[in-house]
Design an enzyme around this catalytic site. Structure first.
Site, PDB file in Angstrom:
ATOM      1  N   LYS A  10       0.824  -1.220   0.000  1.00  0.00           N
ATOM      2  CA  LYS A  10       0.000   0.000   0.000  1.00  0.00           C
ATOM      3  C   LYS A  10       0.857   1.269   0.000  1.00  0.00           C
ATOM      4  O   LYS A  10       2.060   1.222   0.301  1.00  0.00           O
ATOM      5  CB  LYS A  10      -0.941  -0.046   1.207  1.00  0.00           C
ATOM      6  CG  LYS A  10      -1.925  -1.225   1.162  1.00  0.00           C
ATOM      7  CD  LYS A  10      -2.922  -1.173   2.323  1.00  0.00           C
ATOM      8  CE  LYS A  10      -3.879  -2.354   2.268  1.00  0.00           C
ATOM      9  NZ  LYS A  10      -4.906  -2.281   3.348  1.00  0.00           N
ATOM     10  N   PHE A  58     -15.330   4.258   7.001  1.00  0.00           N
ATOM     11  CA  PHE A  58     -13.943   4.582   6.647  1.00  0.00           C
ATOM     12  C   PHE A  58     -13.684   4.565   5.137  1.00  0.00           C
ATOM     13  O   PHE A  58     -12.557   4.761   4.704  1.00  0.00           O
ATOM     14  CB  PHE A  58     -12.980   3.619   7.362  1.00  0.00           C
ATOM     15  CG  PHE A  58     -13.199   2.149   7.049  1.00  0.00           C
ATOM     16  CD1 PHE A  58     -12.732   1.586   5.866  1.00  0.00           C
ATOM     17  CD2 PHE A  58     -13.880   1.332   7.946  1.00  0.00           C
ATOM     18  CE1 PHE A  58     -12.931   0.245   5.572  1.00  0.00           C
ATOM     19  CE2 PHE A  58     -14.086  -0.026   7.664  1.00  0.00           C
ATOM     20  CZ  PHE A  58     -13.604  -0.561   6.465  1.00  0.00           C
ATOM     21  N   ARG A  86      -2.441 -14.534   4.753  1.00  0.00           N
ATOM     22  CA  ARG A  86      -3.134 -13.757   5.795  1.00  0.00           C
ATOM     23  C   ARG A  86      -2.374 -13.891   7.127  1.00  0.00           C
ATOM     24  O   ARG A  86      -2.293 -12.943   7.902  1.00  0.00           O
ATOM     25  CB  ARG A  86      -4.582 -14.227   5.961  1.00  0.00           C
ATOM     26  CG  ARG A  86      -5.491 -13.931   4.766  1.00  0.00           C
ATOM     27  CD  ARG A  86      -5.771 -12.475   4.544  1.00  0.00           C
ATOM     28  NE  ARG A  86      -6.384 -11.827   5.655  1.00  0.00           N
ATOM     29  CZ  ARG A  86      -7.085 -10.691   5.548  1.00  0.00           C
ATOM     30  NH1 ARG A  86      -7.263 -10.094   4.362  1.00  0.00           N
ATOM     31  NH2 ARG A  86      -7.594 -10.124   6.611  1.00  0.00           N
ATOM     32  N   THR A  92      -5.522  -6.851  10.798  1.00  0.00           N
ATOM     33  CA  THR A  92      -5.780  -5.563  10.136  1.00  0.00           C
ATOM     34  C   THR A  92      -5.224  -4.407  10.963  1.00  0.00           C
ATOM     35  O   THR A  92      -4.598  -3.492  10.429  1.00  0.00           O
ATOM     36  CB  THR A  92      -7.306  -5.372   9.951  1.00  0.00           C
ATOM     37  OG1 THR A  92      -7.843  -6.540   9.322  1.00  0.00           O
ATOM     38  CG2 THR A  92      -7.605  -4.147   9.105  1.00  0.00           C
ATOM     39  N   ARG A 103       2.573  -6.651   9.020  1.00  0.00           N
ATOM     40  CA  ARG A 103       1.919  -5.465   9.600  1.00  0.00           C
ATOM     41  C   ARG A 103       2.531  -5.079  10.947  1.00  0.00           C
ATOM     42  O   ARG A 103       2.605  -3.890  11.284  1.00  0.00           O
ATOM     43  CB  ARG A 103       0.413  -5.703   9.702  1.00  0.00           C
ATOM     44  CG  ARG A 103      -0.271  -5.521   8.337  1.00  0.00           C
ATOM     45  CD  ARG A 103      -1.702  -5.991   8.348  1.00  0.00           C
ATOM     46  NE  ARG A 103      -2.419  -5.593   7.127  1.00  0.00           N
ATOM     47  CZ  ARG A 103      -3.599  -6.096   6.783  1.00  0.00           C
ATOM     48  NH1 ARG A 103      -4.193  -6.995   7.543  1.00  0.00           N
ATOM     49  NH2 ARG A 103      -4.202  -5.686   5.669  1.00  0.00           N
ATOM     50  N   ASN A 113      -2.027   0.228   6.819  1.00  0.00           N
ATOM     51  CA  ASN A 113      -1.482  -1.040   7.315  1.00  0.00           C
ATOM     52  C   ASN A 113      -0.616  -1.795   6.308  1.00  0.00           C
ATOM     53  O   ASN A 113      -0.535  -3.024   6.331  1.00  0.00           O
ATOM     54  CB  ASN A 113      -2.613  -1.913   7.878  1.00  0.00           C
ATOM     55  CG  ASN A 113      -3.702  -2.168   6.864  1.00  0.00           C
ATOM     56  OD1 ASN A 113      -3.523  -1.887   5.681  1.00  0.00           O
ATOM     57  ND2 ASN A 113      -4.823  -2.707   7.301  1.00  0.00           N
ATOM     58  N   HIS A 116      -2.056  -5.457   1.555  1.00  0.00           N
ATOM     59  CA  HIS A 116      -3.357  -6.116   1.383  1.00  0.00           C
ATOM     60  C   HIS A 116      -3.134  -7.594   1.112  1.00  0.00           C
ATOM     61  O   HIS A 116      -2.160  -7.962   0.467  1.00  0.00           O
ATOM     62  CB  HIS A 116      -4.106  -5.507   0.192  1.00  0.00           C
ATOM     63  CG  HIS A 116      -5.240  -6.364  -0.314  1.00  0.00           C
ATOM     64  ND1 HIS A 116      -6.477  -6.363   0.278  1.00  0.00           N
ATOM     65  CD2 HIS A 116      -5.301  -7.266  -1.326  1.00  0.00           C
ATOM     66  CE1 HIS A 116      -7.261  -7.236  -0.363  1.00  0.00           C
ATOM     67  NE2 HIS A 116      -6.570  -7.795  -1.345  1.00  0.00           N
TER      68      HIS A 116
END
Ligand code: ATP
Ligand code: MG
Length: 138
Positions: A10, A58, A86, A92, A103, A113, A116
């Site tokens: 990100k 959000f 994951r 998250t 993360r 964060n 993805h």
């Protein structure tokens, strides 16, 4: 296709120079990169990608964030790819992310964060096809 997942590094991570560090963690965890490109999403494209969250409070913030800088999109291959990825990225909210996760190391908040990861085989396929043509998936 059950052995592939889709990821994006990100804009927060891109802008902080963490792309290489994140790709290194992905490689060391045993994922093979089978497609990859860097691009700057328009607000429209970012909103389309996260369309499932349209009604959430959000959403506006998420679209602004995801179009703030470049992202790196990639398709990753590994046995049990979706679930294992994951686990590698962590929760998250980085405050809840386990030690050793991407993360935990690179995210700053629940919104910003760093990375993805697809949440199902079906979404991995849809998200990969959103960014890559068949000719770009190896
Ligand atoms: P991703 O889909 O990006 O892998 P995720 O599956 O862990 O993340 P989702 O619930 O799908 O989490 O939320 C998508 C993204 O929206 C989050 O990664 C985060 O960037 C943003 N987001 C989620 N919840 C919040 C929140 N409460 N406040 C701000 N941004 C949020
Ligand atoms: Mg999600």
């Amino acid at each position: 296709m059950t052995n592939r997942t889709f990821t994006m590094i990100k804009p927060d991570a891109t802008l902080k120079g963490n792309t290489g560090g994140i790709l290194d963690m992905i490689n060391k965890a045993g994922f093979r990169i089978v497609a990859m490109k860097m691009m700057h999403l328009s607000a429209e494209k970012a909103g389309e990608f996260y369309g499932v969250h349209k009604e959430r409070a959000f959403y506006g913030e998420l679209v602004e964030f995801m179009s703030r800088g470049a992202i790196t999109a990639a398709i990753l291959e590994k046995e049990n790819a979706v679930e294992d990825f994951r686990k590698l990225i962590g929760a998250t909210n980085p405050a809840q992310a386990e030690e050793g996760t991407i993360r935990k190391k690179y995210a700053t908040s629940i919104g910003e964060n760093a990375v993805h990861g697809s949440d199902s085989d079906e979404n991995a396929q849809i998200e990969g096809d959103f960014f890559f043509s068949k000719l770009e998936q190896f």
